[in-house]
Structure formats: C-alpha cells, structure tokens
Motif scaffolding. Structure first.
Motif, mmCIF file in Angstrom:
data_model
loop_
_atom_site.group_PDB
_atom_site.id
_atom_site.type_symbol
_atom_site.label_atom_id
_atom_site.label_comp_id
_atom_site.label_asym_id
_atom_site.label_seq_id
_atom_site.Cartn_x
_atom_site.Cartn_y
_atom_site.Cartn_z
ATOM 1 N N SER A 66 4.608 11.728 -4.518
ATOM 2 C CA SER A 66 3.971 11.293 -5.889
ATOM 3 C C SER A 66 3.239 12.288 -7.043
ATOM 4 C CB SER A 66 3.214 9.848 -5.357
ATOM 5 O OG SER A 66 2.246 9.212 -5.923
ATOM 6 N N GLU A 119 0.283 -1.474 0.249
ATOM 7 C CA GLU A 119 0.108 0.491 -0.318
ATOM 8 C C GLU A 119 1.025 1.496 0.350
ATOM 9 O OE1 GLU A 119 -2.809 -0.771 2.842
ATOM 10 O OE2 GLU A 119 -3.957 -1.722 2.033
ATOM 11 N N SER A 120 1.339 1.575 -0.627
ATOM 12 C CA SER A 120 2.226 2.261 -1.102
ATOM 13 C C SER A 120 1.899 3.515 -2.525
ATOM 14 C CB SER A 120 4.378 1.923 -0.877
ATOM 15 O OG SER A 120 4.594 2.922 -1.061
ATOM 16 N N PRO A 121 2.144 4.688 -2.973
ATOM 17 C CA PRO A 121 2.214 5.716 -2.267
ATOM 18 C C PRO A 121 1.959 5.475 -0.878
ATOM 19 C CG PRO A 121 1.652 6.777 -3.856
ATOM 20 C CD PRO A 121 2.128 4.750 -4.359
ATOM 21 N N ALA A 122 2.036 6.422 0.283
ATOM 22 C CA ALA A 122 1.355 6.948 1.200
ATOM 23 C C ALA A 122 1.986 8.213 2.185
ATOM 24 C CB ALA A 122 1.540 5.185 2.508
ATOM 25 N N GLU A 123 0.931 8.062 3.204
ATOM 26 C CA GLU A 123 0.577 9.491 4.060
ATOM 27 C C GLU A 123 2.069 9.134 4.697
ATOM 28 O OE1 GLU A 123 -2.832 9.760 5.711
ATOM 29 O OE2 GLU A 123 -3.956 10.737 3.729
ATOM 30 N N ILE A 124 2.653 10.300 5.060
ATOM 31 C CA ILE A 124 3.249 10.466 6.133
ATOM 32 C C ILE A 124 3.460 11.501 6.740
ATOM 33 C CG2 ILE A 124 5.039 10.265 4.423
ATOM 34 C CD1 ILE A 124 6.744 12.945 4.205
ATOM 35 N N LEU A 175 10.889 2.860 -4.559
ATOM 36 C CA LEU A 175 10.102 3.320 -4.289
ATOM 37 C C LEU A 175 9.077 2.095 -3.506
ATOM 38 C CD1 LEU A 175 9.573 5.439 -7.779
ATOM 39 C CD2 LEU A 175 10.672 5.884 -5.263
ATOM 40 N N ILE A 176 9.579 2.431 -2.153
ATOM 41 C CA ILE A 176 8.365 1.689 -0.667
ATOM 42 C C ILE A 176 7.489 2.703 -0.368
ATOM 43 C CG2 ILE A 176 9.909 -0.143 -1.677
ATOM 44 C CD1 ILE A 176 10.836 0.814 1.496
ATOM 45 N N LYS A 177 7.704 2.079 1.013
ATOM 46 C CA LYS A 177 6.864 2.618 1.881
ATOM 47 C C LYS A 177 7.430 3.164 3.407
ATOM 48 C CE LYS A 177 2.969 0.649 4.525
ATOM 49 N NZ LYS A 177 2.073 0.566 4.091
ATOM 50 N N SER A 178 7.332 4.614 4.088
ATOM 51 C CA SER A 178 7.985 4.704 4.823
ATOM 52 C C SER A 178 7.482 4.528 6.101
ATOM 53 C CB SER A 178 7.432 6.460 5.639
ATOM 54 O OG SER A 178 8.381 6.701 6.413
ATOM 55 N N ASN A 234 -0.728 10.874 -6.919
ATOM 56 C CA ASN A 234 -1.081 10.498 -5.852
ATOM 57 C C ASN A 234 -0.663 11.775 -4.837
ATOM 58 O OD1 ASN A 234 -2.294 7.052 -6.116
ATOM 59 N ND2 ASN A 234 0.206 7.368 -6.709
ATOM 60 N N GLY A 251 -0.480 14.578 -2.477
ATOM 61 C CA GLY A 251 -0.040 14.680 -0.960
ATOM 62 C C GLY A 251 0.860 12.838 -0.475
ATOM 63 N N LYS A 252 1.181 11.995 -1.226
ATOM 64 C CA LYS A 252 1.058 11.166 -0.406
ATOM 65 C C LYS A 252 2.353 10.312 -0.860
ATOM 66 C CE LYS A 252 -3.204 8.785 -0.177
ATOM 67 N NZ LYS A 252 -4.252 7.658 -0.026
ATOM 68 N N PHE A 253 3.550 10.124 -0.346
ATOM 69 C CA PHE A 253 5.072 9.609 -0.178
ATOM 70 C C PHE A 253 5.563 8.319 -0.778
ATOM 71 C CE2 PHE A 253 4.116 14.064 1.803
ATOM 72 C CZ PHE A 253 4.918 14.343 1.427
ATOM 73 N N TYR A 254 6.441 7.693 -1.561
ATOM 74 C CA TYR A 254 7.121 6.787 -1.337
ATOM 75 C C TYR A 254 8.242 6.804 -0.406
ATOM 76 C CZ TYR A 254 5.146 5.951 -5.996
ATOM 77 O OH TYR A 254 3.994 5.614 -7.211
#
Lengths: 579, 579
Positions: free
Chosen positions: B179, A557-562, B164-167, B182, B184-187
């Motif tokens: 991103s 579930e990426s990208p995601a919020e940080i 490019l994954i998830k924090s 997407n 507001g979202k980030f890898y």
C-alpha cells in the motif's frame, strides 16, 4: 431444516397453518401477559406472539438481534399493518430455540441509524442488516443480472481476463504484486481490461463483455474506491453508431426492467455543443437553463470586464428576480471558490418590462439590459447571471453555477433520469507542466481525421463517446485504432519512444500485425450505475465491503503488516527511511 | 456498418439476397479462373467466390488471415458441404475491401495445430481463433450463465467481495499488494472469499453466490494457475442435506442444459466408504472394480507379506487373465513409482475354475486361490491384483492401480459423467513435521460431535462434503461453525494463540458475538468444471489468457520489472542478495 417458510411470505392465505420460522429479533414489546417480537430475515418481518407458559421465559432470555427459530400457528391479526405483506397475520409461538445470542448492536439497525460512517463500516455485517443497505445489495444483484441477460441475448460472451498482469505506467498508478517465483519482478492489477478486450477482438471473439474488478492506486477523493467494478464491453466490425445503439438499448432495458419506465431515445450532443450549452461535457438535462453566449452583443460599452473578455455568456434562473442581496452574495462566493475560480458574477434582476436591478446598470441602459434579457430568453421575474473571461474556464464556471441553481430550485430530482450521449471529444489534452499531450480517453482511441492529427494534434477529434445520466458520467468508450501505423503514430505523439511503446504495449502492437478487425467498445462504472439507479450520491452504499477514503477496510483492518518471513520469501524489504 | 450478416447464418433460404460479410480469410484456393475463400468469423464459415474481373486482383492482394469485407450475392453451391450450416450456399463477390492485412500466422489455426504450447500462449490471440479453443470460451460463457440463472432463480444474490483484503498466513501463501498510502503495510489477494461470505450470512443476506477470482501463491504444479475462478456459495439456516440438495440441483441442471442429459440422483459415500471401496476420497465411478478387503481371509499361510500386513485387499480386472508377463511387469513398475510407493504387487490369473497362475501359488493351494477369487467377486478370465501393508497407504496405492486399469481398459470415457458426493470427512489432519493438527477443509468447518473433538481430535468428523465427478474433485464445502466458543476451541486445537487468532480473524470472531445464524456453503472450481464438461484434462484450454507452470504470461511477458520510481513511491526495495 430450520424453517418451513421465510419471514416475508406468510399472508392471510396461510392462516391455520403450522409453520417454523427462523431469523433475528428485530423489535420486542412486552404487553404484560404477552411478548410481541418482530422476527426479521432477508425476506421480511413476521410478528411472533409469546404468551401463556412462554411469556415469562421469552421475557428474560430473548434479546435484540438474537437468532431464534420458532414453531407456531399462523393466525389473523386483530391490529393489522397493511404496509407490509405479512402485516395481516401473526404467529402464536408454541416452542422456540435460541440459535445464537447477540450483544446489543453498537448502533440501531433502522433505516435512519444513529451510527456514524466509521462505526457502520467497522460493523458492516450489522450495517447490511439495515433494510436500506440490504435493498442496495439486492438492486446491485438484479442490475448485474439484467446487464448479463441483455448482453448475452445480444450475442456477447462474458470472458474473464487476468487480474495478474503487467504494469503500464501510462495513466493512473498501478497496484503491483511482487512475484515470489520470479524474484525482483512484479505483476500489476488491471486498471481496466482494455488491452485484453482488444486482443479478444483480434482473436475473433466478436462481442465481449465482463463485469470486472478494476484497480487504481490513486490519491483517493471522496467516493473513489481503490477497487471498483466495470461493465466492460467490446464489439468487432462496428461503427460508432453501432456501439451507441447497442448500449443505448442496454441502458433503456435496465431502466425498464429495474425502474419500470422507458427513458425514450437519448439525446446526443457533441462535446462542443455540450460545453456551449451547459458548460460541461456531462450535462445534467433534468432541467434547462442553458448557457447563451452574448460576447458580441455586450462589448463596446466601456465595461472593461466585458471588453477584455474572450467569451461572455449568461443563464436565466426562472422566477428568481426576488433573490435577496444575501442570496446573491452567496452565489458570488460560490463561483469564487477555488474549485470554480471565477473572479466575479454579474446579475440582472428582471423585475418587470424595462425595469431591472443589476450590478452593471451604470454601464448599460434599460434598453440594453432588455436586449440582454431577451437574448438569454428571460421573462419577467427571472434572475440573469452573466460571466465573462477565458472561454472554457468561463463556460465551466457558468456550468457549475447552473448546477448550483438547479439544486437551489430543486430541479435535480433523484427519481428523474435523463440519459444522453456526448460525442466528438478532443483526442488529446495538452499538459502544460509536462509539455506533452496526453490521450483524453486512452492511447487506443481512434482519431476522426488522421490528417488533422498529423497537422494540428490539439484540434484532433476522437471517435469517442460518453454516456451521461443526470450530470454524471456513467460510461465512456471509443472506436479503437486497428491499424498498426496509426497506433505507432499515436504513441509518438504521446511522447513514447519506440522502445517504451514496445516494452509496455509490444504484445498489442505485435497483435496488430495479424489481422486486427475494426472494433470499438465502452465501459460503464457499475458502482456508479447502481448508485444512480438507487437514487443515491454515494457509491459506498452499493458496495458490500467498501474501503474508506484512505483506502482502508475498517472491518478487517486492512492493509496490515505482513510477517518478515513473507517479506523474505518475496525478496523485498521495507524502506526504513520512508517519510 | 461493416456487414449485413455474419459468416454462420446464410443458408439456402437466403439465395438471391445481396449481402455484406466481414471476417478473416481462413482458406484460399485458386482454381485458375476463380478464387475460393473460406471467410471465417466467430459464427462460422462462408465460401466466397472471386471471379472475372476480381480474379487477378484477389489472387495477389488477399492473404491468409487478412481481414476483409465483401459485398455479393448468395447463390446455391454446386458442390455442397452438408457438415456446416452454410455449406449449401456461396457468395459471388462483386466488391471487396481489405480492412487489415496479416502476416502469416506462426502456426496453423486448425483444430489440430502444429503450434507447441509455448508458441500458442505467446500468440494466444491467434490460438483463440482456432475453433476448438473458441468453443471452450463459448462453453465457459454458457456455463457461467446457467450457474447464475439457477442460483438467481433459487434466491441467491451475487454479491461482490473485495479483492484487496488482509493476509492470513494459515493455508496457502498469499499474494500481497504493497500500500502506497499506508507505507509498510500490505493488502493481500483473497485465496477465497470464505470469511466474507460468512460475514454476509451474519449480515442476513441468506443466500449468496459469486463467480469470483481467487489467488494462491503456490509452487505451481501442472495445471494449477496462480489465479483461478470459483463458484462460491453460502446459505443460512441450512443443514448439510439442504446444501447438498440445492447444489446437486445445480449440477444436474448444468448437465441438462449444457450436455443435454440428466445424470440422475447422485450417489453418496462417506469418506470411509470411499476409501474402502475405491482407495480415494474422489472415486471415479465410471467403472466398478471395487477394492475388497481380504485381510482376515489370507493370513496364517506362512506368507510373511500377508502375515505382517495391517491391511490386505484386492481388485479384479475383467477379462485380463491373458495379460502377458510384460504387461504385469509394467503394472508392478507403476505401483512402485515414488508417487504411489508400493513395494510390490501380487496377481492371480483366474484362467479357469481351479486353474490359476499366481505370484503366490507356492503359499496358497488352488482351493485357497479359488476362495480369494470368489471373495473378490472374480469370474473366469479375470486378473486379480492384491496389495498388502499399512491400511491407508495400501488403499491409496490400490486406488491408483484401479484408475490405471480403468485407463488401460478404456473404462474412463470423457463423454460419460458420474457425479457423487463424499461426506463425513475427518475434521483434522495431523502434520508429523510441525507436530500439530491442520484443518482438513478450513478452520471454520464445524465438527459433527463436539465431545469427540475435545477428547480425541484425530477421530473427529466434519460436517463437510465434496462433489466429485469422474475422479476429480469439482467442489467442496461444509456447515460452518457459528458458535463463538466452538470457533475459539477450534483455533486452540489448530495451535493458534488467542492473540494470533484475533489478529488474523478478529473481525469474524467479533461478528460471532452479534447473532450469527447457522450457515454452510460450498465452492466449485469453475475452471475445472468447464474442463470436465468440455471433455478435457487441461484447465488452461478453458481460460482465455492462462499463465504457464512458472506463473508467467508469455503473451504480455508478465511478471516484469517495475520502475525505481514505483518502488520508491511504495517504499519498498528489492533485496540484492536474493538467491
């Protein structure tokens, strides 16, 4: 130690041995007094037999995809399966442990699965258990190994170039990485190591390669990935032929080692030849059906479509004269699709000598139709398609029709491979919207003739070459500019101000002041090369953890919020009015 | 074709041949009627002779670091240089071309250069021309090749995991990538492929490795890089000994292939043994000088420092009894440095049997001092250092002093290599500030005894192991948790709420539901391994394009500002009030 052997290696020569195996419960069959289990690991499948005292217990407490270890004796099978290496033996289990239970998988783990793409991606770790996907991962490993061996044996050094570099807006969009320690500044992820490999040549490294991750923030089309892998290569003191020979050797070596056959020497087409013969700069040579230009042969018969056309050409589909009205209508619809954009399609059914059915028979006599058929090298029973219009557009449309006919006639077999080189590309492309030239390859590609570049840039040819297999561009490269004045001129033609050029590529322009050798190279799309060799259309099946067409990884579930803390530390904020 | 040979291959067996060479002008010497040029390329140096009609021209138009190609005849040299393979021949040039001129380089390109670190980094493409740096790049290539061969031969597949994954905020800070598609979202860029390699084990890949770029946004210390390379490995159905045997094999193989000698079987120390014997969990075994605890032997003599101490231990420096007051004062200052933080240092000069000079001779009789010396295995002529205080802190301080003495006595030779394993690490570390436990290794490391973890987490030991060479941690790994309940328990102990754990690692916890095999692995710092084998302290010399301690690339001037358009497309803004 959990096992003495893996599930792919026991054969009749091991009969009588006491062994331990571990793996996943693939299939389980209850025969009343005994349970058969196919135990699976990466290496294969071995049949286990649970009988007597183990029958009742294993019946209830072992489920599909459970991880178990067993101890038992290798015996000969009465009912042999000669399709798999272990098919002549089975293990009479005397004890077992459940190492981990499993929920029932959300889709079957057979080669033909009931899981849709999205479900498979969410549970990719189960998808990879399927033999068909696991084999792709293995192929990719073997291919990378062969590439590294060939290049290392030929004196190439694999040199790692940085991932955190600088944004250079020319080309596709960069992914950027905010720098916490340099507030307001950003790294960018590389679209390719192009400038670094050129710097390595200036550094005297002579022969460089790297199997390297690259990144492009593009609006994703089907089968594009935001991160992808290149085989990136560069050589010093070389001409175009030196590069072509070296990498033709690589590709031939790969086919010999991985596919077990030699493709032979590659054909070579200039860009113009490829366009003229196949209507594309990446011809699929698994079948012939060449384009034949007939512009001068068919004008002056009061057929306005021909008389107004810059260019008229045809192809001949073998043994298709019996095509029905419906079949031909489908093809007319095909060429009229917006992606192809033709206004129509002319056909001649060559039913017999001097006997034709054609959409243009009111303008042309039988003799004239016969002449056209002869010109296009048709024989009785063929179906001829003719298109007319602006040259490049018509060539491309006819090229697409050629591929469609290749598909319909099953001439594009995934187990046939015909590699070729395309050379002498145009150096520049004019963009009508921006009213400027763009580099067809990239701004570092050298022109064949500097005086043409000066006097008529649109006509300038590049020292550039593509490797094409089965209609797919697998690699491309060029001899680079190594003269600082030509590089400056190139930036000028591409509309860079001196300031912009220095801001983006100053380090390279500067390096050209210190003895840059003549150099050139090539880069191959590794994901695509794997897919081609695996006989597949989809690169996603050859990437362990791919992203979907929206650039999302459905598993993690990426990208995601940080967190707000992360944003604060980076000194950035998210625009709330983002549409 | 620019050359028939390279500059490193012509020898007496080529005398009489007509050859073409290309390369850089390294040294140029004018002997009046002839010019000697050392022509350099990646492969070596060949001496060129310009005489007769070429003398005047080459005198003026060829400069240092110019790229030239020459044609000429191989002749025997009268003044032979047996230090280089080409030293017995030279080329009498009959024609030459200047392929590219060069400005004079801003620093000399010899092994010993006058260029400072910053200048060398700005012109890294010139720095790499220096033989000493070029050899490092070659070593790195060879090392990567050996690692890949060993692991591939042992059934490991190299599998590329995503960049490019998830924090996941646990651990060091992530670099993040906004991103565009997407908003507001980030890898995030991976700190390591830890979770992916575990998923590959669950996927049944059995043996995985990858030489892979990793990223950590830390406040950089000397010799840390924001991007670095790991040899990342994982195996299924293994115990700790299986992993240790496999990778001891790898490291031994590398030393045999790259350095030409076998290190022999590695010693193995538990964490506690390493701390007790060497005052560190990464002992440098190139020399002995073990710590000896004497706590119980020296108490009760009215010496408050000893009587109040939890722990007292000493080391014995061979043949140092003659150290001057000044030398001893330097060492007292050394242990009092804030990084070491000791309050003092006690010494005994063992000058002869029953003859001592010591800082504690008013508390201890000669016999008592003799006993201490005997206890610490000293002999006449040695200098004994004793420290006392809180156990772990005192061990570490004495360990640092031991290394300092090793340096002073030149016992730490860069061409000696002693690898060892350290095992049985504590599972958790208590953080007094945050009032919580952190995983010493990472949250996926399995405990040795689950009941200890439940009842007294601080005492729990991990199935974890480090590979240490010459006092430097080169690699570390563990047997992972594969049971979902133990993993949940671990997250609880680390203070994750169930929601947080699921948000960050839900995909892994979920994967544990579907038959995770027992598995474990290891990761090696590849940059550090290269530096160790190259005999250097600095990893920067083994990275083609390193960043400086502020995370900046001085050559390409990165990180840098990006355009407003890029920021707008990404939907982010830069905080103007950033301090």
């Amino acid at each position: 130690m959990y096992r003495t052997h893996n599930c792919g290696e026991l054969t009749v020569s091991d009969i009588g041995k006491k062994v331990e195996l571990a793996g996943w419960v693939f299939h389980k069959r209850d025969l009343g007094a005994m349970i058969f289990i196919d135990l699976r690991d990466r290496y294969g499948i071995t049949q286990l037999v649970f009988e007597k005292s183990l029958y009742e217990q294993s019946k209830t407490d072992i489920g599909r995809e459970y991880v178990i270890s067993v101890s038992g004796n290798v015996v000969e099978r009465s009912n042999k399966n000669f399709k798999i290496p272990t098919g002549e033996i089975e293990i009479i289990v005397d004890s077992y442990h459940i190492l981990n239970p499993s929920l029932p998988p959300p889709f079957t783990l057979e080669n033909e699965t009931d899981g849709g793409e999205e479900l498979r991606m969410k549970y990719r770790y189960l998808d990879i258990r399927r033999n068909i996907i696991k084999k792709n991962i293995e192929l990719r490993h073997n291919l990378a190994r062969e590439v590294r061996n060939y290049l290392s044996d030929n004196g190439f050094w694999e040199i790692e170039t940085p991932c955190l570099i600088k944004s250079t807006p020319e080309g596709a969009r960069d992914f950027v990485v905010p720098s916490r320690t340099n507030p307001g500044k950003f790294y960018a992820l590389p679209q390719s190591p192009q400038t670094f490999k050129q710097l390595l040549m200036i550094a005297g490294c002579d022969r460089y390669f790297q199997i390297v991750r690259c990144f492009r923030d593009e609006d994703l089309r089907a089968d594009r990935q935001p991160e992808f892998t290149q085989i990136d290569c560069e050589m010093s003191f070389v001409t175009q032929n030196d590069v072509i020979n070296m990498f033709e050797g690589l590709i031939r070596d790969i086919f010999i080692k991985i596919k077990g056959f030699d493709t032979g020497k590659f054909q070579k087409f200039s860009y113009d030849e490829a366009m003229n013969c196949y209507g594309t700069d990446k011809p699929d040579l698994r079948f012939e059906m060449k384009l034949t230009e007939i512009t001068e042969k068919v004008k002056g018969k009061n057929f306005k479509v021909f008389d107004d056309a810059e260019y008229i050409a045809g192809i001949s589909a073998k043994n298709c004269a019996s095509y029905s009205r419906k079949q031909i209508d489908e093809l007319v619809d095909f060429v009229k699709k917006p992606q192809i954009g033709a206004s129509g399609l002319i056909y001649i059914k060559y039913e017999n000598i001097n006997n034709f059915k054609s959409s243009i028979d009111k303008y042309f006599t039988k003799d004239e139709l016969q002449n056209i058929c002869d010109e296009i090298n048709s024989t009785v029973g063929d179906l001829i398609f003719i298109m007319a219009g602006e040259k490049e557009k018509t060539q491309k449309a006819l090229g697409e029709l050629r591929l469609e006919m290749g598909n319909r006639l099953q001439l594009r077999n995934n187990n046939t491979f015909v590699p070729l080189w395309v050379t002498d590309f145009p150096l520049l492309e004019w963009n009508e919207t921006d009213k400027r030239f763009y580099a067809k390859h990239h701004p570092f590609t050298s022109p064949q003739d500097i005086s043409v570049l000066k006097n008529d840039p649109a006509k300038a040819k590049a020292n550039a070459y593509d490797l094409v297999i089965n209609g797919i561009e697998i690699g491309g490269g060029s001899i680079r500019i190594h003269d600082k004045n030509i590089q400056k001129q190139m930036f000028e033609i591409l509309g860079f101000s001196e300031e912009e050029a220095n801001k983006q590529f100053g380090f390279l322009i500067n390096a050209f002041e210190y003895g840059a050798p003549p150099h050139g190279g090539i880069a191959f799309g590794f994901d695509r090369l794997c897919a081609i060799l695996g006989g597949s259309e989809s690169i996603r099946d050859y990437i362990a953890f791919p992203k979907n067409n929206a650039g999302r990884d459905l598993m993690i579930e990426s990208p995601a919020e940080i967190s707000q803390q992360q944003l604060d530390e980076l000194g950035i904020c998210i625009k709330s009015n983002f549409k």
